[in-house]
Design a protein around this motif. Structure first.
Motif: not given
Length: 364
Positions: A187-209
């Motif tokens: 976020r500090s480098v690329h901003g909020v919008a780019a961080t929301l759309a990033a894939t690598g930084e969110w890898a391995g996380s998620g929600v299962q119902r």
């Protein structure tokens, strides 16, 4: 007027371990709420909340930078959420507007003591949802969660985000956390919008119902003693504390095994879930013994021991050190004896039920 509300939460299993990226927990959203009312303002914005006293906090924008400027500087979750949404709004080229927020809470008692149901997360989720609607951002539920997490880790960098996920998606969930350090850097480098759309930084996380365990009943007891989750988690995460653990990877493995077994139990109408709760309690007890951190206070121990004597399974919810304990028992188990002994030990039952599931969930 825009009105948004977000539910509180209870951790069922996976506490402490979930702060490590990729590690899972089981959490349930509960039917007590933070409510945010938004009305359009002019020239200044105001936030009213019992947390800020009688007078509202007033904010304006710096003309040169478009940055939010407060009369005072309580860098808390509300203004972290406002700042993140405003940064996204600016990156999307939308015109700034002023607004007033009025915040009400059902997540504390009449004296203002918090129940330990995730009020910080709920208010963050509700503020993000209100501003999403106000600016017409049309965020998905997953994007709202991500934005709430980016807000939260500016205030509490080690926060796992599990409470935010429960408040966002509702119902019973299995949650795994992303690498929050990587997200802050992105976020500090690329901003909020780019961080929301990033894939690598969110890898391995998620929600299962998870299915609603209709064959089980959930009881919640409150000790009346508030606890600092951030302080307790940080104590466990320090290098010195980890050296004492026997060993820390074993705790992580034991916690994940309990979460996996609980997920399997929920997928089979809750069969075996109470036994898993008993195992999860013992995992936390071993963590407490090896780290020297008090997770089960005397009242939490009493809450759990009483419940077990009458055939239920119980454990602290969340970081422990006070706040709440949870009980899972068969739907046909008589709970009046448990509740009578709780009352005799100054443990208050909280009348809570799961908040309904909302929207789809997936890996992030």
């Amino acid at each position: 007027m825009i009105v948004q509300r977000a539910p509180g939460k209870l951790y069922i299993a996976g506490e402490y371990a979930v702060v490590d990226p990729g590690q899972p927990a089981v959490i349930v959203a509960v039917d007590r709420y933070i409510t945010v009312q938004l009305t359009e303002g002019s020239e200044v914005g105001r936030v009213r909340s019992s947390a800020y006293g009688r007078s509202p906090l007033v904010w304006v924008r710096d003309d040169a930078s478009d940055r939010i400027v407060l009369e005072h500087q309580p860098y808390d979750y509300v203004f972290a959420a406002i700042t993140a949404v405003e940064q996204l709004r600016s990156e999307l080229g939308l015109a700034p507007r002023y607004y007033d927020l009025d915040i009400g809470s059902e997540l504390d008692d009449v004296s203002g003591r918090k129940f330990g149901l995730g009020s910080s997360a709920a208010v963050t989720v509700a503020v993000v949802a209100a501003l999403d609607e106000f600016y017409g951002l049309d965020l998905t539920r997953t994007e709202r969660f991500k934005l709430a997490l980016l807000s939260t880790i500016e205030v509490a960098p080690t926060a796992s985000g599990g409470d935010l996920a429960a408040s966002t998606f509702g119902g019973w969930i299995r949650y795994a956390s992303p690498d929050r350090g990587a997200l802050r850097v992105h976020r500090s480098v690329h901003g909020v919008a780019a961080t929301l759309a990033a894939t690598g930084e969110w890898a391995g996380s998620g929600v299962q119902r998870l299915p609603n365990p209709d064959a089980l009943q959930l009881l919640v007891g409150w000790t009346g003693s508030p606890a600092s989750t951030e302080r307790l988690v940080e104590q466990v995460r320090t290098t010195d504390a980890r050296k004492k653990l026997q060993p820390y990877p074993a705790f992580i493995d034991d916690s994940r095994a309990c979460v996996d077994a609980l997920v399997t139990a929920f997928e089979h109408q809750g069969t075996g879930a109470p036994e898993v709760i008993g195992r999860a309690r013992r995992v936390l007890q071993r963590l407490s013994a090896s780290s020297g951190i008090t997770i089960e206070t005397p009242q939490l121990q009493a809450l759990c021991d009483i419940s077990e004597r009458y055939g239920a399974s119980a454990k602290p919810s969340g970081a422990g050190g006070g706040d709440c304990g949870i009980v899972l028992a068969g739907a046909d188990l008589a709970t009046d004896p448990i509740l009578r002994e709780w009352e005799a030990n100054d443990i208050r039952r909280l009348s809570l039920a799961p908040h309904p599931a909302s929207g789809g969930v997936s890996d992030f």
